[in-house]
Design a protein around this motif. Structure first.
Motif, PDB file in Angstrom:
ATOM      1  N   LEU A   1      49.415  29.429 -13.683  1.00 59.46           N
ATOM      2  CA  LEU A   1      49.248  27.677 -13.745  1.00 59.46           C
ATOM      3  C   LEU A   1      50.116  27.236 -14.920  1.00 59.46           C
ATOM      4  O   LEU A   1      50.669  26.005 -14.678  1.00 59.46           O
ATOM      5  CB  LEU A   1      47.894  27.363 -13.390  1.00 59.46           C
ATOM      6  N   SER A   2      49.686  27.543 -15.902  1.00 60.25           N
ATOM      7  CA  SER A   2      50.264  26.999 -17.192  1.00 60.25           C
ATOM      8  C   SER A   2      51.937  27.013 -17.350  1.00 60.25           C
ATOM      9  O   SER A   2      52.328  26.069 -17.471  1.00 60.25           O
ATOM     10  CB  SER A   2      49.481  27.463 -18.511  1.00 60.25           C
ATOM     11  N   HIS A   3      52.342  27.978 -16.899  1.00 55.36           N
ATOM     12  CA  HIS A   3      53.636  28.346 -16.814  1.00 55.36           C
ATOM     13  C   HIS A   3      54.243  27.338 -15.767  1.00 55.36           C
ATOM     14  O   HIS A   3      55.401  26.597 -16.085  1.00 55.36           O
ATOM     15  CB  HIS A   3      54.210  29.828 -16.548  1.00 55.36           C
ATOM     16  N   ILE A   4      53.899  27.240 -14.677  1.00 56.37           N
ATOM     17  CA  ILE A   4      54.179  26.279 -13.707  1.00 56.37           C
ATOM     18  C   ILE A   4      54.187  24.911 -14.039  1.00 56.37           C
ATOM     19  O   ILE A   4      55.093  24.028 -14.128  1.00 56.37           O
ATOM     20  CB  ILE A   4      53.373  26.236 -12.395  1.00 56.37           C
ATOM     21  N   ALA A   5      53.194  24.502 -14.821  1.00 59.07           N
ATOM     22  CA  ALA A   5      52.939  23.176 -15.360  1.00 59.07           C
ATOM     23  C   ALA A   5      53.950  22.738 -16.514  1.00 59.07           C
ATOM     24  O   ALA A   5      54.639  21.806 -16.408  1.00 59.07           O
ATOM     25  CB  ALA A   5      51.664  23.006 -16.148  1.00 59.07           C
ATOM     26  N   PHE A   6      54.264  23.854 -17.219  1.00 63.75           N
ATOM     27  CA  PHE A   6      55.374  23.704 -18.271  1.00 63.75           C
ATOM     28  C   PHE A   6      56.751  23.231 -17.491  1.00 63.75           C
ATOM     29  O   PHE A   6      57.248  22.309 -17.791  1.00 63.75           O
ATOM     30  CB  PHE A   6      55.662  25.022 -19.043  1.00 63.75           C
ATOM     31  N   TYR A   7      57.100  24.322 -16.204  1.00 64.08           N
ATOM     32  CA  TYR A   7      58.333  23.887 -15.894  1.00 64.08           C
ATOM     33  C   TYR A   7      58.199  22.467 -15.124  1.00 64.08           C
ATOM     34  O   TYR A   7      59.475  21.382 -15.257  1.00 64.08           O
ATOM     35  CB  TYR A   7      58.772  24.932 -14.770  1.00 64.08           C
ATOM     36  N   ILE A   8      57.153  21.887 -14.640  1.00 65.61           N
ATOM     37  CA  ILE A   8      57.177  20.711 -13.936  1.00 65.61           C
ATOM     38  C   ILE A   8      57.434  19.399 -15.022  1.00 65.61           C
ATOM     39  O   ILE A   8      58.096  18.746 -14.976  1.00 65.61           O
ATOM     40  CB  ILE A   8      55.657  20.274 -13.353  1.00 65.61           C
ATOM     41  N   LEU A   9      56.706  20.026 -16.234  1.00 63.07           N
ATOM     42  CA  LEU A   9      56.732  18.762 -17.356  1.00 63.07           C
ATOM     43  C   LEU A   9      58.093  18.867 -18.132  1.00 63.07           C
ATOM     44  O   LEU A   9      58.777  17.869 -18.332  1.00 63.07           O
ATOM     45  CB  LEU A   9      55.714  19.003 -18.214  1.00 63.07           C
ATOM     46  N   MET A  10      58.788  20.241 -18.193  1.00 60.50           N
ATOM     47  CA  MET A  10      60.096  20.249 -18.810  1.00 60.50           C
ATOM     48  C   MET A  10      61.135  19.541 -18.269  1.00 60.50           C
ATOM     49  O   MET A  10      62.107  18.887 -18.641  1.00 60.50           O
ATOM     50  CB  MET A  10      60.371  21.864 -19.224  1.00 60.50           C
ATOM     51  N   ILE A  11      61.222  19.694 -16.829  1.00 67.54           N
ATOM     52  CA  ILE A  11      62.133  18.919 -15.836  1.00 67.54           C
ATOM     53  C   ILE A  11      61.482  17.427 -15.634  1.00 67.54           C
ATOM     54  O   ILE A  11      62.289  16.514 -15.562  1.00 67.54           O
ATOM     55  CB  ILE A  11      62.106  19.682 -14.693  1.00 67.54           C
ATOM     56  N   GLY A  12      60.076  17.355 -15.456  1.00 62.56           N
ATOM     57  CA  GLY A  12      59.566  15.877 -15.066  1.00 62.56           C
ATOM     58  C   GLY A  12      59.747  14.791 -16.236  1.00 62.56           C
ATOM     59  O   GLY A  12      60.049  13.807 -15.932  1.00 62.56           O
ATOM     60  N   ILE A  13      59.456  15.359 -17.442  1.00 62.23           N
ATOM     61  CA  ILE A  13      59.541  14.382 -18.620  1.00 62.23           C
ATOM     62  C   ILE A  13      61.001  13.515 -18.840  1.00 62.23           C
ATOM     63  O   ILE A  13      60.955  12.493 -18.724  1.00 62.23           O
ATOM     64  CB  ILE A  13      58.977  14.932 -19.665  1.00 62.23           C
ATOM     65  N   PRO A  14      61.740  14.500 -18.888  1.00 59.70           N
ATOM     66  CA  PRO A  14      63.388  13.957 -19.095  1.00 59.70           C
ATOM     67  C   PRO A  14      63.551  13.138 -17.855  1.00 59.70           C
ATOM     68  O   PRO A  14      64.052  11.890 -17.940  1.00 59.70           O
ATOM     69  CB  PRO A  14      64.287  15.068 -19.009  1.00 59.70           C
ATOM     70  N   ILE A  15      63.073  13.434 -16.601  1.00 57.92           N
ATOM     71  CA  ILE A  15      63.472  12.681 -15.492  1.00 57.92           C
ATOM     72  C   ILE A  15      62.844  11.193 -15.630  1.00 57.92           C
ATOM     73  O   ILE A  15      63.286  10.525 -15.241  1.00 57.92           O
ATOM     74  CB  ILE A  15      63.082  13.375 -14.213  1.00 57.92           C
ATOM     75  N   SER A  16      61.581  11.437 -16.059  1.00 60.55           N
ATOM     76  CA  SER A  16      60.846  10.201 -16.133  1.00 60.55           C
ATOM     77  C   SER A  16      61.297   9.062 -17.133  1.00 60.55           C
ATOM     78  O   SER A  16      61.301   8.082 -16.931  1.00 60.55           O
ATOM     79  CB  SER A  16      59.162  10.479 -16.534  1.00 60.55           C
ATOM     80  N   GLY A  17      61.944   9.875 -18.179  1.00 62.21           N
ATOM     81  CA  GLY A  17      62.698   9.127 -19.148  1.00 62.21           C
ATOM     82  C   GLY A  17      63.831   8.656 -18.598  1.00 62.21           C
ATOM     83  O   GLY A  17      64.258   7.244 -19.045  1.00 62.21           O
ATOM     84  N   TRP A  18      64.475   9.311 -17.811  1.00 61.78           N
ATOM     85  CA  TRP A  18      65.716   8.689 -17.102  1.00 61.78           C
ATOM     86  C   TRP A  18      65.558   7.616 -16.369  1.00 61.78           C
ATOM     87  O   TRP A  18      66.152   6.437 -16.010  1.00 61.78           O
ATOM     88  CB  TRP A  18      66.372   9.898 -16.277  1.00 61.78           C
ATOM     89  N   VAL A  19      64.427   7.566 -15.458  1.00 66.92           N
ATOM     90  CA  VAL A  19      63.762   6.664 -14.727  1.00 66.92           C
ATOM     91  C   VAL A  19      63.510   5.296 -15.360  1.00 66.92           C
ATOM     92  O   VAL A  19      63.748   4.126 -15.196  1.00 66.92           O
ATOM     93  CB  VAL A  19      62.347   6.927 -13.619  1.00 66.92           C
ATOM     94  N   MET A  20      62.824   5.682 -16.516  1.00 68.27           N
ATOM     95  CA  MET A  20      62.668   4.526 -17.525  1.00 68.27           C
ATOM     96  C   MET A  20      63.744   3.712 -18.105  1.00 68.27           C
ATOM     97  O   MET A  20      63.751   2.568 -17.894  1.00 68.27           O
ATOM     98  CB  MET A  20      61.903   5.153 -18.508  1.00 68.27           C
ATOM     99  N   VAL A  21      64.796   4.509 -18.261  1.00 69.11           N
ATOM    100  CA  VAL A  21      65.904   3.945 -18.821  1.00 69.11           C
ATOM    101  C   VAL A  21      66.618   3.073 -17.806  1.00 69.11           C
ATOM    102  O   VAL A  21      67.225   1.926 -17.867  1.00 69.11           O
ATOM    103  CB  VAL A  21      66.842   4.729 -19.273  1.00 69.11           C
ATOM    104  N   SER A  22      66.652   3.454 -16.369  1.00 73.96           N
ATOM    105  CA  SER A  22      67.389   3.048 -15.317  1.00 73.96           C
ATOM    106  C   SER A  22      66.439   2.085 -14.887  1.00 73.96           C
ATOM    107  O   SER A  22      67.094   0.947 -14.142  1.00 73.96           O
ATOM    108  CB  SER A  22      67.238   4.007 -14.484  1.00 73.96           C
ATOM    109  N   SER A  23      65.206   1.608 -15.038  1.00 70.82           N
ATOM    110  CA  SER A  23      64.502   0.470 -14.591  1.00 70.82           C
ATOM    111  C   SER A  23      64.329  -0.545 -15.765  1.00 70.82           C
ATOM    112  O   SER A  23      63.948  -1.558 -15.435  1.00 70.82           O
ATOM    113  CB  SER A  23      62.952   1.201 -14.262  1.00 70.82           C
ATOM    114  N   SER A  24      64.929  -0.240 -17.107  1.00 70.28           N
ATOM    115  CA  SER A  24      64.844  -1.266 -17.914  1.00 70.28           C
ATOM    116  C   SER A  24      65.698  -2.493 -17.654  1.00 70.28           C
ATOM    117  O   SER A  24      66.585  -2.601 -17.248  1.00 70.28           O
ATOM    118  CB  SER A  24      65.386  -0.745 -19.190  1.00 70.28           C
ATOM    119  N   PRO A  25      64.764  -3.717 -17.891  1.00 72.00           N
ATOM    120  CA  PRO A  25      65.505  -4.932 -17.759  1.00 72.00           C
ATOM    121  C   PRO A  25      66.801  -5.015 -18.730  1.00 72.00           C
ATOM    122  O   PRO A  25      67.773  -5.874 -18.409  1.00 72.00           O
ATOM    123  CB  PRO A  25      64.444  -5.938 -18.046  1.00 72.00           C
ATOM    124  N   TYR A  26      66.801  -4.234 -19.850  1.00 75.24           N
ATOM    125  CA  TYR A  26      67.917  -4.377 -20.626  1.00 75.24           C
ATOM    126  C   TYR A  26      68.844  -3.332 -20.152  1.00 75.24           C
ATOM    127  O   TYR A  26      68.698  -2.112 -19.799  1.00 75.24           O
ATOM    128  CB  TYR A  26      67.217  -4.053 -21.978  1.00 75.24           C
TER     129      TYR A  26
END
Lengths: 188, 204
Positions: A90-115
């Motif tokens: 489970l911890s390894h699955i969680a790692f994969y989810i976060l390793m891929i999910g965190i950069p994508i969440s950052g990408w969404v953050m950048v894409s949603s910035s009013p700036y």
């Protein structure tokens, strides 16, 4: 020499593991530092660098997931209890989810910035903003929270992961840590 | 005989001038339609291609930006500046900064908000001479729907029926709500003063 082909990870898997590990630790520390800084040109540059490394982690993590799907990792030691094995999985699955999910969440953050700040990996490779993402302060604030909480989660997971690896090595004295260690030409 | 009279004032402040479309002497299409038709001997026609409207500000260091589309109606007798008038309009969507991020952000609601307020205008109320070849046009700058007094000072050089004016004024961007939101309401990223400069070449 010993043994089965499956006693260790592939060189590729080992390289990806340590590369991504170093980048994640750097991003966690860098993210904390840059967030706490007062506005300054350096702060801006650090954010651009953080975005760049995030995309590198995303690419390496996707590559690693694909590699993992095609290469069965060595089995966990027989001595582990069933719940420990499930926990490890489970911890390894969680790692994969976060390793891929965190950069994508950052990408969404950048894409949603009013700036509108262009993303260019290391000032060279332009990256498009994700389409269809609402560019509003409200949604942007939400993505910041998601990115931060996922980062906290992976930091916690990291502590668990390192603790478990050390326990395997020093308490259980099995080969779990060694088989992911960088391949140095030394035999015990 | 030419010297003394002619001149232009060209002024424009953030806004002046004539369109930057190709035909140099063409007053800028729709933009110029909002300007009054001035008549008289001292009405100047702006050479858009040789004129510039720009501003300098500070975001992570100094940067400059210019507007490629503007128009102006100018009437000015250097010997009787009090009879003159300057009306200028700038198409805010024509802004280009030397930093791409700046160019991309200026049209957004936090900055110029060009969907709501596509143009900025300057209209003089009183033009006076302050020194040899130097004038001041006290007027009103309207930006982002906010009108405030602005004083354009400019140096005027004339040569026959041609004139060149170099002028500027400095505004506080917050007077016009340019740069809103938590990151820009103070000077931590973007300084408040913005220096607007115009260079106008005109003939009559």
């Amino acid at each position: 020499m010993s043994a089965s082909v499956k006693s260790t990870y592939t060189k590729t898997a080992i390289w990806l593991h340590w590369m991504i590990a170093a980048l994640i630790i750097g991003q966690l520390i860098g993210g904390k530092v840059m967030h706490a800084m007062d506005p300054a040109p350096l702060k801006f540059e650090l954010y651009q660098l953080h975005k760049s490394f995030g995309f590198i982690i995303l690419a390496l993590s996707v590559a690693r997931l694909l590699w993992r799907l095609g290469h069965k990792p060595p089995a966990l030691p027989d001595g582990m209890k069933p719940f420990e094995k499930i926990g490890a999985k489970l911890s390894h699955i969680a790692f994969y989810i976060l390793m891929i999910g965190i950069p994508i969440s950052g990408w969404v953050m950048v894409s949603s910035s009013p700036y509108i700040i262009e993303t260019k990996i290391f000032k060279l490779i332009p990256v498009f903003d994700l389409p269809g993402v609402p560019r509003t302060e409200g949604f942007n604030a939400l993505t910041k929270d998601v990115h931060e909480y996922m980062a906290i989660a992976i930091a916690a997971l990291l502590v668990l992961h390192i603790g478990a690896a050390l326990k395997h090595h020093f308490v259980e004295k099995d080969d779990v840590l060694n088989r992911m260690a960088p391949r140095i030409k030394v035999r015990r | 005989m030419f010297k003394p009279f002619a001149f232009t004032l060209a002024a424009a402040v953030l806004l002046t001038g004539c369109s930057a479309q190709s035909g140099a002497e063409t007053q800028g299409g729709g933009l110029a339609d909002s300007l009054p038709s001035l008549t008289g001997d001292y009405v100047w026609t702006v050479n858009a291609q040789k004129s510039t409207v720009k501003f300098e500000a500070d975001y992570n260091g100094a940067f400059s930006a210019d507007f490629s589309r503007f128009a102006a109606a100018i009437k000015l007798n250097p010997d009787a500046p009090e009879t003159g008038e300057i009306h200028a309009v700038v198409d805010l969507s024509s802004v280009r900064a030397d930093d791409k991020d700046v160019t991309n952000n200026l049209p957004t609601p936090a900055w110029f908000d060009i969907k709501m307020h596509p143009v900025a205008t300057f209209k003089s109320d009183q033009i006076s001479k302050t020194d040899a070849g130097r004038f001041i046009a006290d007027g009103t700058l309207t930006l982002k729907g906010i009108s405030k007094p602005a004083a354009l000072t400019f140096d005027l050089k004339t040569d026959g029926n041609a004139a060149t004016a170099d002028g500027n004024f400095t505004v506080n961007r917050m007077d016009y709500q340019v740069g809103t939101g938590s990151d820009f309401k103070d000077e931590s990223w973007v300084k408040f003063p913005v220096k607007v400069s115009v260079r106008i070449e005109a003939s009559r």
